[in-house]
Enzyme design. Structure first.
Site: not given
Ligand SMILES: *Cc1c(COP(=O)(O)O)cnc(C)c1O
Length: 359
Positions: A102, A172, A196
């Site tokens: 990521w 993030d 999530k």
């Molecule tokens: C799932 C995830 C993303 C991507 O999320 P989207 O909403 O699909 O763009 C980005 N960073 C992390 C750490 C993730 O777990």
């Protein structure tokens, strides 16, 4: 009704209570004769929903008035672009901590925009998986910001503490927001795709120190500026109303349970699975111990055939979504906030049984 134990990495399990409440309100939201999806985003039904989602997040993250809470479409992936578009000015450098798949995407996106990107630490390809050591980071003096991924969802590696940086820290937190206590004032910007820990996919929560949004290129399109969302309370255009509604319900659920209780429960859930891994040489944890994730527990079995059999048998027993990400294989148990303790207990006893039969 048959609910499974849903170990999906994202979209992922939502609290049953929240789903039931959404179901009760679905066709007639609070006597309006419409679902919340059918209400005007500027009407009297949706306005308090947006306010509650915002207030709950403010409370849970203990935000001061210099922070804004924004709801932006495009998931976390759009934030990979919006962060440098808004915060990386001409001639400036941004530091990125490349801890895995990521973070690597965030780095690539920042580079696309042509700004100076310094990779301050890189463990993206390390096996066993780990996060770059904080005291070894090569940070740039006067950087525009430092970008960190708090939890690498695919690798199952997580920072337990964050670097103290002079430059604004941008995180993030897609896969671990509201799963443990953090000091939000340490961050200039936090973003998280909702699917999530917060709600359905398609909406990202962005928490930003407002002053950071002020200096931005005049040519940046309106929808890509944080300042637009701040000025318009995330209502410049039609916001993702159903996603925001679900975030309001999920955060209400966290407040009701008590965040401390939830955080303790998350640590206990992960502790049980890691104890099951460490307690039997049949299983091998994928991440270095000090960086093991409390959200995504990753491990291997002695062979890929056994891993396939493990996933299939678990699925028959109602434990779904245990297959590791296609890029790394192995097993991944994603146990976000809404994942029940009973599901962890079920997996632990299945692990013991499977190892006994196949070890
Ligand atoms: C799932 C995830 C993303 C991507 O999320 P989207 O909403 O699909 O763009 C980005 N960073 C992390 C750490 C993730 O777990």
């Amino acid at each position: 009704m048959a609910r499974v134990f849903n170990f999906n990495a994202g979209p992922s399990a939502l609290p049953l209570e929240v789903l039931e409440e959404a179901q009760r309100e679905l066709v007639d939201y609070k006597g309006s004769g419409m679902s919340i999806m059918e209400c005007s985003h500027r009407g009297k039904e949706f306005e308090p929903v947006l306010a509650e989602a915002t207030d709950n997040l403010r409370k849970l993250l203990k935000l001061t008035d210099d922070y804004a809470v924004l709801f932006i479409q495009g998931g976390a992936s759009l934030q990979f672009a919006m962060v440098p578009m808004n915060l990386l000015g001409p001639g400036q450098t941004a530091d990125y901590i490349n801890s895995g798949a990521w973070a690597d995407k965030a780095v690539k996106e920042a580079k696309l925009l042509g700004g100076q990107v310094n990779v301050a630490g890189n463990t993206a390809k390390d096996i066993p998986t780990r996060m770059p050591a904080i005291d070894g980071l090569k940070l740039t003096k006067g950087a525009a910001y430092v970008h960190v991924t708090s939890n690498e969802t695919i690798a199952g590696a997580q920072y337990k503490v964050f670097p103290k940086t002079e430059a604004p820290l941008v995180a993030d937190m897609s896969s671990d927001i509201l799963s443990r206590p953090i000091n939000a004032s340490q961050f200039g910007l936090i973003y998280a795709g909702a699917q999530k820990n917060l709600g359905p996919s398609g909406v990202a929560v962005v928490v930003i120190r407002k002053a950071l949004a002020e200096k931005v290129a005049a040519t940046l399109p309106t929808m890509l500026r944080y300042s637009t969302y701040i000025a318009e309370n995330s209502m410049y255009n039609t916001p993702p109303t159903f996603g925001v509604y679900m975030i309001a319900l999920v955060t209400r659920w966290i407040l009701k349970m008590g965040p401390e209780t939830l955080y303790r429960q998350n640590a206990d859930k992960a502790g049980k699975l890691y104890a099951a891994i460490d307690g039997n040489p049949f299983y091998k944890g994928t991440a270095v111990k000090e960086y093991r994730s409390d959200m995504n527990v990753t491990f291997r079995l002695p062979s890929e055939e056994l891993e396939d059999a493990f996933v299939k048998e678990a699925s028959k027993l109602g434990m779904k979504g245990l297959k590791g990400h296609r890029s790394v294989g192995g097993i991944r148990a994603s146990i976000y906030n809404a994942f029940p303790v009973a599901g962890v207990d079920a997996l632990v006893s299945f692990m013991k049984d499977f190892a006994r039969r196949n070890g």
